[in-house]
Write a protein that holds these residues in place. Structure first.
Motif, PDB file in Angstrom:
ATOM      1  N   GLN A   1       0.880  -1.175   0.000  1.00 42.00           N
ATOM      2  CA  GLN A   1       0.000   0.000   0.000  1.00 42.00           C
ATOM      3  C   GLN A   1       0.912   1.218   0.000  1.00 42.00           C
ATOM      4  N   PRO A   2       1.587   1.472  -1.147  1.00 41.58           N
ATOM      5  CA  PRO A   2       2.736   2.403  -1.149  1.00 41.58           C
ATOM      6  C   PRO A   2       2.376   3.842  -0.807  1.00 41.58           C
ATOM      7  N   ALA A   3       1.099   4.205  -0.881  1.00 46.53           N
ATOM      8  CA  ALA A   3       0.741   5.598  -0.584  1.00 46.53           C
ATOM      9  C   ALA A   3       0.414   5.806   0.898  1.00 46.53           C
ATOM     10  N   LEU A   4       0.355   4.726   1.664  1.00 45.54           N
ATOM     11  CA  LEU A   4      -0.129   4.847   3.045  1.00 45.54           C
ATOM     12  C   LEU A   4       1.008   4.763   4.059  1.00 45.54           C
ATOM     13  N   VAL A   5       0.793   5.454   5.163  1.00 47.44           N
ATOM     14  CA  VAL A   5       1.737   5.421   6.283  1.00 47.44           C
ATOM     15  C   VAL A   5       1.246   4.373   7.280  1.00 47.44           C
ATOM     16  N   PRO A   6       2.088   3.433   7.673  1.00 49.20           N
ATOM     17  CA  PRO A   6       1.629   2.454   8.661  1.00 49.20           C
ATOM     18  C   PRO A   6       1.648   3.021  10.079  1.00 49.20           C
ATOM     19  N   TYR A   7       0.920   2.313  10.973  1.00 47.65           N
ATOM     20  CA  TYR A   7       0.947   2.642  12.399  1.00 47.65           C
ATOM     21  C   TYR A   7       1.711   1.536  13.106  1.00 47.65           C
ATOM     22  N   ARG A   8       2.792   1.929  13.787  1.00 43.55           N
ATOM     23  CA  ARG A   8       3.626   0.944  14.476  1.00 43.55           C
ATOM     24  C   ARG A   8       4.040   1.453  15.851  1.00 43.55           C
ATOM     25  N   THR A   9       4.255   0.503  16.779  1.00 49.31           N
ATOM     26  CA  THR A   9       4.698   0.874  18.128  1.00 49.31           C
ATOM     27  C   THR A   9       5.753  -0.129  18.598  1.00 49.31           C
ATOM     28  N   SER A  10       6.460   0.266  19.621  1.00 53.56           N
ATOM     29  CA  SER A  10       7.395  -0.660  20.286  1.00 53.56           C
ATOM     30  C   SER A  10       7.408  -0.319  21.772  1.00 53.56           C
ATOM     31  N   TYR A  11       6.336  -0.731  22.447  1.00 48.94           N
ATOM     32  CA  TYR A  11       6.149  -0.298  23.841  1.00 48.94           C
ATOM     33  C   TYR A  11       7.212  -0.865  24.784  1.00 48.94           C
ATOM     34  N   TYR A  12       7.567  -2.120  24.582  1.00 50.30           N
ATOM     35  CA  TYR A  12       8.362  -2.783  25.624  1.00 50.30           C
ATOM     36  C   TYR A  12       9.787  -3.116  25.185  1.00 50.30           C
ATOM     37  N   THR A  13      10.136  -2.808  23.918  1.00 50.89           N
ATOM     38  CA  THR A  13      11.516  -2.969  23.458  1.00 50.89           C
ATOM     39  C   THR A  13      12.019  -1.589  23.056  1.00 50.89           C
ATOM     40  N   PRO A  14      12.956  -1.002  23.805  1.00 53.32           N
ATOM     41  CA  PRO A  14      13.370   0.383  23.528  1.00 53.32           C
ATOM     42  C   PRO A  14      14.050   0.489  22.163  1.00 53.32           C
ATOM     43  N   THR A  15      13.513   1.328  21.329  1.00 47.91           N
ATOM     44  CA  THR A  15      14.076   1.570  20.001  1.00 47.91           C
ATOM     45  C   THR A  15      13.446   2.841  19.474  1.00 47.91           C
ATOM     46  N   TRP A  16      13.794   3.221  18.262  1.00 48.08           N
ATOM     47  CA  TRP A  16      13.125   4.375  17.644  1.00 48.08           C
ATOM     48  C   TRP A  16      12.884   4.053  16.181  1.00 48.08           C
ATOM     49  N   GLY A  17      11.970   4.786  15.591  1.00 47.88           N
ATOM     50  CA  GLY A  17      11.687   4.542  14.191  1.00 47.88           C
ATOM     51  C   GLY A  17      10.698   5.552  13.630  1.00 47.88           C
TER      52      GLY A  17
ATOM     53  N   GLY B   1      -9.601  -6.400   9.854  1.00 53.52           N
ATOM     54  CA  GLY B   1     -10.332  -6.968   8.742  1.00 53.52           C
ATOM     55  C   GLY B   1     -10.520  -6.040   7.562  1.00 53.52           C
ATOM     56  N   TYR B   2      -9.894  -4.860   7.562  1.00 50.81           N
ATOM     57  CA  TYR B   2     -10.071  -3.917   6.450  1.00 50.81           C
ATOM     58  C   TYR B   2      -8.700  -3.377   6.053  1.00 50.81           C
ATOM     59  N   PRO B   3      -8.528  -3.066   4.769  1.00 54.66           N
ATOM     60  CA  PRO B   3      -7.184  -2.672   4.302  1.00 54.66           C
ATOM     61  C   PRO B   3      -6.688  -1.373   4.942  1.00 54.66           C
ATOM     62  N   GLU B   4      -7.592  -0.533   5.405  1.00 55.41           N
ATOM     63  CA  GLU B   4      -7.190   0.732   6.020  1.00 55.41           C
ATOM     64  C   GLU B   4      -6.695   0.522   7.451  1.00 55.41           C
ATOM     65  N   TYR B   5      -6.883  -0.697   7.980  1.00 53.05           N
ATOM     66  CA  TYR B   5      -6.519  -0.997   9.378  1.00 53.05           C
ATOM     67  C   TYR B   5      -5.068  -0.622   9.659  1.00 53.05           C
ATOM     68  N   HIS B   6      -4.865   0.135  10.726  1.00 51.66           N
ATOM     69  CA  HIS B   6      -3.520   0.532  11.172  1.00 51.66           C
ATOM     70  C   HIS B   6      -2.713   1.221  10.080  1.00 51.66           C
ATOM     71  N   THR B   7      -3.412   2.079   9.310  1.00 48.17           N
ATOM     72  CA  THR B   7      -2.727   2.913   8.307  1.00 48.17           C
ATOM     73  C   THR B   7      -3.304   4.325   8.356  1.00 48.17           C
ATOM     74  N   SER B   8      -2.626   5.190   7.650  1.00 50.28           N
ATOM     75  CA  SER B   8      -3.087   6.582   7.574  1.00 50.28           C
ATOM     76  C   SER B   8      -4.418   6.708   6.853  1.00 50.28           C
ATOM     77  N   ALA B   9      -4.873   5.637   6.187  1.00 49.33           N
ATOM     78  CA  ALA B   9      -6.185   5.698   5.527  1.00 49.33           C
ATOM     79  C   ALA B   9      -7.328   5.544   6.526  1.00 49.33           C
ATOM     80  N   ASP B  10      -7.025   5.164   7.744  1.00 45.16           N
ATOM     81  CA  ASP B  10      -8.073   5.118   8.777  1.00 45.16           C
ATOM     82  C   ASP B  10      -8.194   6.524   9.365  1.00 45.16           C
ATOM     83  N   ASN B  11      -8.719   7.410   8.531  1.00 50.10           N
ATOM     84  CA  ASN B  11      -8.858   8.825   8.926  1.00 50.10           C
ATOM     85  C   ASN B  11     -10.341   9.165   9.051  1.00 50.10           C
TER      86      ASN B  11
END
Lengths: 430, 430, 430
Positions: free
Chosen positions: A114-130, A313-323
């Protein structure tokens, strides 16, 4: 009840207002969100200190973020937190450095499919950045050294959650829970928050039977924190509903509790079937939203989950398209209506005992028969009375009566009220 | 058993003989009916005084009627009780007056959608008077003053019902109940009475296991009276059947008891399924005939109801079209046959305990195997023995064995007799 | 596990080697059979004296036979035991006489509908003698006097059966039983014996959870003898499988235990369904093989039966056409594979108790989450862990988890192992 005019638009406006806030499982974005919700509903806000042991977990450090960006070799901000809080990996540790693109790539998350979309990601318990960005933005980046900056803090603080209680006639509780930890995602879960707010406002206009407790808390760790701090109250939780993905254009989906035959399961199945809405009823699975926690085997509460298109269950799940455009006033109104219908049944669904169980009682001498005339609704009311009398053995609920008689629940509940007033049945077992 | 030749005609003759009598929930019409039945079967007739408290009800005054008519302005009897007792609203108070047609209309009952038919109506507990007539007769009446006369009495007296008992080997009872309160309606319920009479006559030729009690009583108040006067006996009622609408040309309908899984329910379902008759099995509903009373939650007896077209399910229902032509000898014979088949199963449907439950007992040394040869019925008999041995754990009944083995119940029962005689099983639990 | 190469051929060779031996419910043919099996597996051979009371039965006299034939008027042996042991009625008493064909016919058994085949017949408990032959051979016999000779002995001796035990981690047992009493019939039951031998050899390479006991005994009287001599052990028999008709080209058939919901029933249903083999699952019936005895109501063990085409379901059944060509290496390998798959589930199918049942335990801090990455099998492994945690309430087995989650049993079992090692679940109830 007909839907309240305009409630869909009000819910959508709330979604839009909450959308820009940078929520996470802790931090000021959650507090700001609860401030806005608090304008709609009185809230009791809880702050639980970092390091608090909650069941098998520990409340983590609080994360806050002020700014973050990637600047290209020419100094232009090519990825900017100010444009969307999705651009930063949730719980990123602070960083301020410069590195070649090749090295930076290891910290970049995209969705190649989905090259036009920004994903939603987290890393709560493993310290890192991204950073998260569109694949097509990444593809256009020239080689070279990039300035990378995340102005965040991870420090001892608090986990923040809130409750709103609509007092009922009994202390037994129904919980309505929605997660508040996702940043700029509309369906997941601003729509759930908005529906919960409207539902609470409606219930506050009534004096319901049950006490209704609305829980606004971060996913997983928030529900676990609430459970850890309410181990005694849990015994009073009779039923519950997790609201999530409540606003997309898909059909309603009810996910049953782990028990599968809890009263909330039966009520939702009944209401969705009777309403003739296209809908789906799914079995419990131990993944999804906070029903995972409420239904963990030690608690095993009668808590189901109501969504439109379910979890992941939807392609917009956890992306910038879930606006906010992804959710509609109509869909949220429909979800609200289903909750309203379900709680109207749940709240009146009691077991009665027939006090004149040997033969039929003579309805006529009590004015329950004569007044009926021959109208079709009167005939239905009389049948409802006979059904309630027949099944009021302390075991069958009014929902059992409605399902077995194929009469509307409301007709059955009205008949039960008439019989109770006539002294022919009493609430509860024998 | 093959149907007894001529029994259908005898039942139809009984329907025709009873048809003209003016029955109600009390009165001499009921007594005359029971006199006729008493010519077929010895009856114990009970007279219960007006004012007797029976469960939640009170025995009403006794109603008797000698004559009733409406005479038109020219003095012609345009509606006449002598022509059909349906013409008078049941339990009409006496009246002797003259009134204009407009005023009289408030006391006239018709069926606008079935203009040629006279409806059947009553007002047992609200004192009033009225006439029932064909809509087309009403339409032809000229305006003018009409003489109206109902020569009835409502006075303290008795409610009359009767019982016939076929003694069995045990005191446990099967009740067969039919209502006797409808005037000139053939299917509802003279056919039920006629089938009950023939069934009782057949059972009296046997020595059944159960004691069979036939109850001839007015609907609702009669069953309630019987229950009120037999509260101790009720504990001995193991099974029961309400017979109603037993003679029309429709297919057989079995309405299950409130319990739904009572033995009588299983037996009727089995017998109807095995017989390959077209038929219907319906769930219990708390309206219909006296199964309402027997299945009220305080009693909750295993009493179902056998009809052809069920309660209120045919256009002739409660009209003058429910006359002797509406019921047939063949239909009543078929209903009787279904009862016969059901009671043949019910009466032999016992649980056994295998006295040699560890491994199979050696059938050969007891002569239960050698004698079998290779004939197909012998093979079936041997399989039936193995099935009875396998399932005789005190929990499964012979009907369970028949259903699980797909063998005829009779084959199973014969096998059980052989095993019992050989000392390999005994009746009852372990 | 992939099938062991060549095992099918080895099983078929065993069938061919055992085929000529003249087995019966007692006698040297059984001993010779067990000698051959004993070359493959260490066996404990039991000799039970004639006259021993075993449950409702008595161990009969031992039958041995050296020779038997019918010679025609010209002295030619037209029926000869040396050609096939099927030619003699099992347990024939000795005879040496001459008689006309007409008289001899009463002792001759044929299959008129399968005129080329020799039937298999016995008369264990009624002393008589007889020969079995093809109808077409009989039809060709000229009238005249025939010499008849059966050189058999019926004398006090022993009933012989054998056991092979694969020790497990617990004393709870799984029995695998196959009948050893049929003479030259390949599918019934040399194929079952051969599959049992290979299965035992495979299990011996492992350290299974259960103790596996293989029983090689004559049908009916042998199983009854084993049960009579093992009444205390029976309490330790948790599951069992009767192997019969294990080698024909038909699809697999699993016949459920009398209980129908025994764990072995669920395991076989699961394994056969998951494997997508064409197969059939049948209800229990009290005829067939020794499941009749193990499932008799006094024992009621969880013992099912695995066959290809079941008992009496193929035209070659109990005829000379059930020869080694009728069974194939591939079919026996497939039966063996089904047993292997079933026991792989059964042996690991335990109930666990979640030791951290309040909310989800934090998998990440135990290294059960971090290591997963994003691979699809890792995601499945994580789901399996969540499912095991959710359902480990001491009531649900891993098979329950596999069925409810639609995950492969192996994935679920591996997840359970990981959770157990992490101290999050323990075997057994709460």
């Amino acid at each position: 009840m007909a839907p309240v005019t305009g409630v869909g638009d009000r819910m959508h406006a709330l979604v839009e207002r909450l959308y820009p806030l940078c929520r996470s499982i802790t931090g000021d974005g959650v507090r700001a969100t609860l401030d806005v919700v608090g304008e709609c509903l009185p809230l009791e806000v809880h702050e639980v200190p970092t390091g608090t042991q909650v069941l098998d977990w520990t409340v983590p450090q609080e994360w806050n973020i002020r700014d973050a960006y990637i600047a290209d070799p020419a100094g232009r901000r090519v990825v900017d937190f100010a444009a969307s809080n999705l651009h930063v990996l949730g719980y990123s540790v602070p960083v301020a450095t410069t590195m070649p693109l090749a090295e930076l790539r290891e910290h970049l998350h995209t969705l190649p499919d989905q090259p036009a979309l920004v994903p939603y990601r987290t890393s709560y318990y493993t310290p890192t950045w991204g950073f998260c960005l569109a694949q097509e933005v990444l593809d256009a980046l020239p080689e070279g050294d990039y300035e990378v900056r995340i102005d965040s803090t991870l420090a001892d603080g608090h986990l923040t959650y809130a409750e709103h209680v609509v007092p009922g006639q009994v202390a037994d509780e129904v919980i309505v829970s929605c997660h508040t930890c996702h940043p700029s995602l509309a369906n997941d879960n601003l729509a759930g928050i908005a529906v919960a707010v409207s539902l609470a406002q409606e219930l506050a206009q009534q004096t319901p039977w049950y006490t209704y407790r609305f829980i606004f808390a971060p996913g997983t760790i928030g529900a676990i924190t609430w459970l850890a701090r309410n181990t005694e109250r849990v015994d009073r939780v009779r039923h519950g509903l997790v609201l999530a993905c409540a606003g997309d254009r898909g059909q309603l989906t009810y996910k049953q509790s782990r028990r599968g035959d809890a009263e909330i399961d039966r009520v939702l199945r009944h209401v969705l079937a009777v309403s003739e809405r296209p809908h789906q009823v799914n079995e419990f699975t131990p993944y999804g939203y906070d029903e995972r926690q409420y239904c963990s085997p030690g608690f095993d509460l009668g808590v189901g989950s109501l969504s439109r298109t379910p979890y992941a269950g939807y392609p917009e799940y956890h992306t910038s398209a879930d606006n906010p455009d992804f959710v509609t006033p109509e869909a949220m109104e429909d979800t609200l209506a289903a909750c309203r219908e379900a709680f109207a049944v749940l709240d009146r669904n009691r077991r009665y005992t027939n006090l004149s169980p040997y033969g039929e009682p003579q309805l006529g001498k009590r004015g329950l028969y004569d007044s009926l005339g021959g109208r079709s609704d009167a005939k239905q009311a009389q049948m409802a009375m006979l059904w309630v009398l027949s099944l009021s053995d302390g075991e069958h609920s009014l929902l059992d009566v409605a399902e077995r008689s194929a009469l509307p629940f409301d007709t059955v509940a009205v008949a039960a009220d008439a019989l109770r007033e006539a002294g022919l049945i009493k609430a509860g077992g024998g």
